[in-house]
Design a protein around this motif. Sequence first.
Motif, PDB file in Angstrom:
ATOM      1  N   GLU A 147       0.835  -0.801   0.266  1.00  0.00           N
ATOM      2  CA  GLU A 147      -0.084   0.195   0.398  1.00  0.00           C
ATOM      3  C   GLU A 147       0.893   0.867   0.064  1.00  0.00           C
ATOM      4  N   ILE A 148       2.621   0.869  -0.621  1.00  0.00           N
ATOM      5  CA  ILE A 148       3.130   2.114  -0.291  1.00  0.00           C
ATOM      6  C   ILE A 148       2.691   3.049  -0.978  1.00  0.00           C
ATOM      7  N   TYR A 155       0.309  11.966   1.070  1.00  0.00           N
ATOM      8  CA  TYR A 155       1.433  12.293   1.837  1.00  0.00           C
ATOM      9  C   TYR A 155       2.347  13.445  -0.059  1.00  0.00           C
ATOM     10  N   GLN A 156       1.569  13.170  -1.171  1.00  0.00           N
ATOM     11  CA  GLN A 156       1.938  14.572  -1.466  1.00  0.00           C
ATOM     12  C   GLN A 156       3.042  14.808  -2.138  1.00  0.00           C
ATOM     13  N   TRP A 162       9.639   9.757  -2.583  1.00  0.00           N
ATOM     14  CA  TRP A 162       8.547   9.126  -2.067  1.00  0.00           C
ATOM     15  C   TRP A 162       9.579   7.785  -1.165  1.00  0.00           C
ATOM     16  N   LEU A 163       8.513   8.040  -0.252  1.00  0.00           N
ATOM     17  CA  LEU A 163       8.701   6.367   0.563  1.00  0.00           C
ATOM     18  C   LEU A 163       9.175   5.405  -0.111  1.00  0.00           C
ATOM     19  N   PRO A 164      10.105   4.653   0.770  1.00  0.00           N
ATOM     20  CA  PRO A 164      10.414   3.352  -0.193  1.00  0.00           C
ATOM     21  C   PRO A 164       9.348   2.763   0.976  1.00  0.00           C
TER      22      PRO A 164
END
Length: 287
Positions: A147-148, A155-156, A162-164
């Motif tokens: 679901e990342i 978080y836009q 982007w978070l991994p």
Amino acid sequence: MTTGAFIRRERGTILVQETSDRAMLRAFLDRDRLFSAYALCDLDDREFLRTRWGVAMVGGEPIAVVLQYAGYSPQPIFVLGENAGIEAILANVIKPRAAYVASRPEHLAAIATSYRIESGPPMLRMWVDAAHFRPFPGEVQRLLPVEISDLNRLYQLGFASWLPASAITDGLYYGVRVGGRLVSAAGTHVISPAARLAVVGNVMTHTDSRGRGYATAVTGAVTADLLRFCDQVVLNVRADNTPALAAYRRLGYQAYVSFEERLIHRSEPPWSGWTGTLRRIFARKES
């Protein structure tokens, strides 16, 4: 420890050097455990390889510590201890050109001897333990690594930031979905089973869904999960963020200390700009 520099002062000579002595660092940081939560968590094996530590010693005892954490730009640094020691470490050991510093207000003067400090809002460190925690009901769910993409859309973040998926794998994230869409989430910055500490962060609710208690619910779910194996959980919040403060207090979080998060830039001596010019002049004369 590596060979360091000696700085003389009235109360004794300060020795500053790099260190990888985790036992010494842990004992020093534990003196201010809640403020040092990030640094204590960074002593765990997974995080420690990303860190550099400078220590100032007097008579064989540490008086100050500075942590530099790699992997971000500007790199985060954390300072703790006596101003004379912090000043000496920043002058001789930990010297990034730009950094994002976390500091108690009384340490800004020491930082300013080597850095130009940008302005910024005052921050508040809050904490909770099992005895003070108050659960908040809500239909939340634990987020999974798959679901990342939904989390990053909430978080836009730009594609480069982007978070991994490992952020979810290595941490704890909970979210609220409305009509299948992720509208609120909270997670963790760092967790230390060894120190029995964790830092909650990345709390976000979509603008269309605010005012419904979602942020409180997801933060509460993350906190409850962490308190199964942590003695304390901490988080940071801007001191002027009234809605967030109210949400965290509803869960039992208490204010611990006001502190500063500031962008800093290394100060250059007034003659530094001439170095390159002189080098070019002499190079031409020699050719």
